[in-house]
Write an enzyme that holds these catalytic residues in place. Structure first.
Site, PDB file in Angstrom:
ATOM      1  N   SER A   1       0.831  -1.200   0.000  1.00  0.00           N
ATOM      2  CA  SER A   1       0.000   0.000   0.000  1.00  0.00           C
ATOM      3  C   SER A   1       0.870   1.256   0.000  1.00  0.00           C
ATOM      4  CB  SER A   1      -0.971  -0.054   1.193  1.00  0.00           C
ATOM      5  OG  SER A   1      -1.985   0.905   1.040  1.00  0.00           O
TER       6      SER A   1
ATOM      7  N   ASP B   1      -9.716  -4.839  -5.033  1.00  0.00           N
ATOM      8  CA  ASP B   1      -9.152  -3.831  -4.126  1.00  0.00           C
ATOM      9  C   ASP B   1      -9.958  -2.534  -4.206  1.00  0.00           C
ATOM     10  OD1 ASP B   1      -7.517  -1.978  -2.756  1.00  0.00           O
ATOM     11  OD2 ASP B   1      -5.686  -3.051  -3.319  1.00  0.00           O
TER      12      ASP B   1
ATOM     13  N   HIS C   1      -7.985  -5.243  -0.614  1.00  0.00           N
ATOM     14  CA  HIS C   1      -6.694  -4.595  -0.413  1.00  0.00           C
ATOM     15  C   HIS C   1      -5.760  -5.481   0.426  1.00  0.00           C
ATOM     16  CE1 HIS C   1      -4.003  -1.246  -0.585  1.00  0.00           C
ATOM     17  NE2 HIS C   1      -4.087  -0.946   0.697  1.00  0.00           N
TER      18      HIS C   1
END
Length: 272
Positions: free
Chosen positions: A96, A220, A248
């Protein structure tokens, strides 16, 4: 074992260090910390890899100064940890927000000690839309997130968990996930959200030559799958590994597949 490492401006950054063998340096996502990779520690240590999990400044066990939440400073903090632990031939793994920080590390400090790059649900090359980039969140959506954090951070983090995972999770798991976010400084969380909103790494991808794997969930809802496709297009020696049942949080949505793909990439020669 855990290390507290003093970085440039006297800030102490924490790094978890487990196992021995080739180091794999994990950079966590927003607003979590290195505990978000706890299910990778045993797998790697058993397979003769050394897990290094950095808590970025402002998160987990690290100091929480007022400033330094831009990607440049974060990359410098990672470099300080790498230098302190004298890591060589390591794999850099960014999840991320950790993805763009890993990319910035390579463009800022060079690739000579890095064996491979792993980008997981990466918030790169740009997290928010631009006039010439129409993928993912609009800047205003990040402003709304910042507003929610200011109003009721625990409530926002509980709701964020719902956006994070595609597969059903136990209430205990979700509470643990929320707690990871609460360990961060509120000001740190907000300042990193500003960096996510404003930073742009599109000019930095073509120069990355290390073998790169891009793990990305097809569902996601935080870093759209199209970001992974964009990264594969722009990073020369890269391969996109889709996780079709993941949101995610791919290491929690498809844990077995995630660990298998991780080990497969770590053991590969890296030639596409």
């Amino acid at each position: 074992m855990g290390h507290y490492i003093e970085v440039e401006d006297g800030v102490k950054v924490y790094a978890e260090d487990v196992g021995s063998g080739q180091p794999v340096v994990f950079i966590h996502g927003w607003p979590l910390n290195s505990k978000s990779f706890e299910s990778q520690i045993s797998i790697l240590a058993q397979q003769n890899f050394r897990f290094i999990g950095i808590d970025l400044r402002g998160y987990g066990k690290s100091d929480k100064p007022w400033s330094g939440y831009d990607y440049d400073t974060a990359a410098s903090d990672v470099k300080a940890v790498v230098d302190h632990l004298k890591l060589e031939n390591f794999v850099l793994a960014g999840f991320s927000m950790g993805g763009p920080i890993a990319i910035r590390f390579l463009t800022k400090f060079g690739q000579q000690d890095v064996d491979k790059l792993l980008l997981m649900g990466a918030a790169a090359p740009v997290f928010t839309q631009r006039d010439d980039f129409k993928i993912n969140l609009k800047p205003k959506e990040v402003d709304d997130i910042i507003k929610q954090i200011k109003e009721d951070r625990p409530a926002f983090l509980a709701q964020f968990a719902d956006m994070f995972f595609e597969q059903k999770k136990s209430p205990q798991f979700l509470q643990w996930f929320q707690q990871l976010g609460l360990e961060a400084g509120a000001h740190s969380t907000i300042n990193s959200a500003i960096a996510l909103r404003d930073e742009d790494l599109r000019g930095e991808l073509a120069g990355i030559t290390v073998p790169t794997a891009i793990f990305h969930g097809k569902k996601d809802g935080i870093c759209a799958y199209e970001l992974g496709e964009e990264l594969e297009k722009q990073i020369p020696n890269s391969v996109l590994v889709p996780f079709k049942d993941s949101g995610h949080g791919i290491n929690a949505d498809e844990p077995e597949r995630f660990n298998n793909e991780l080990l497969s990439f770590l053991r590969s020669s890296g030639v596409k």
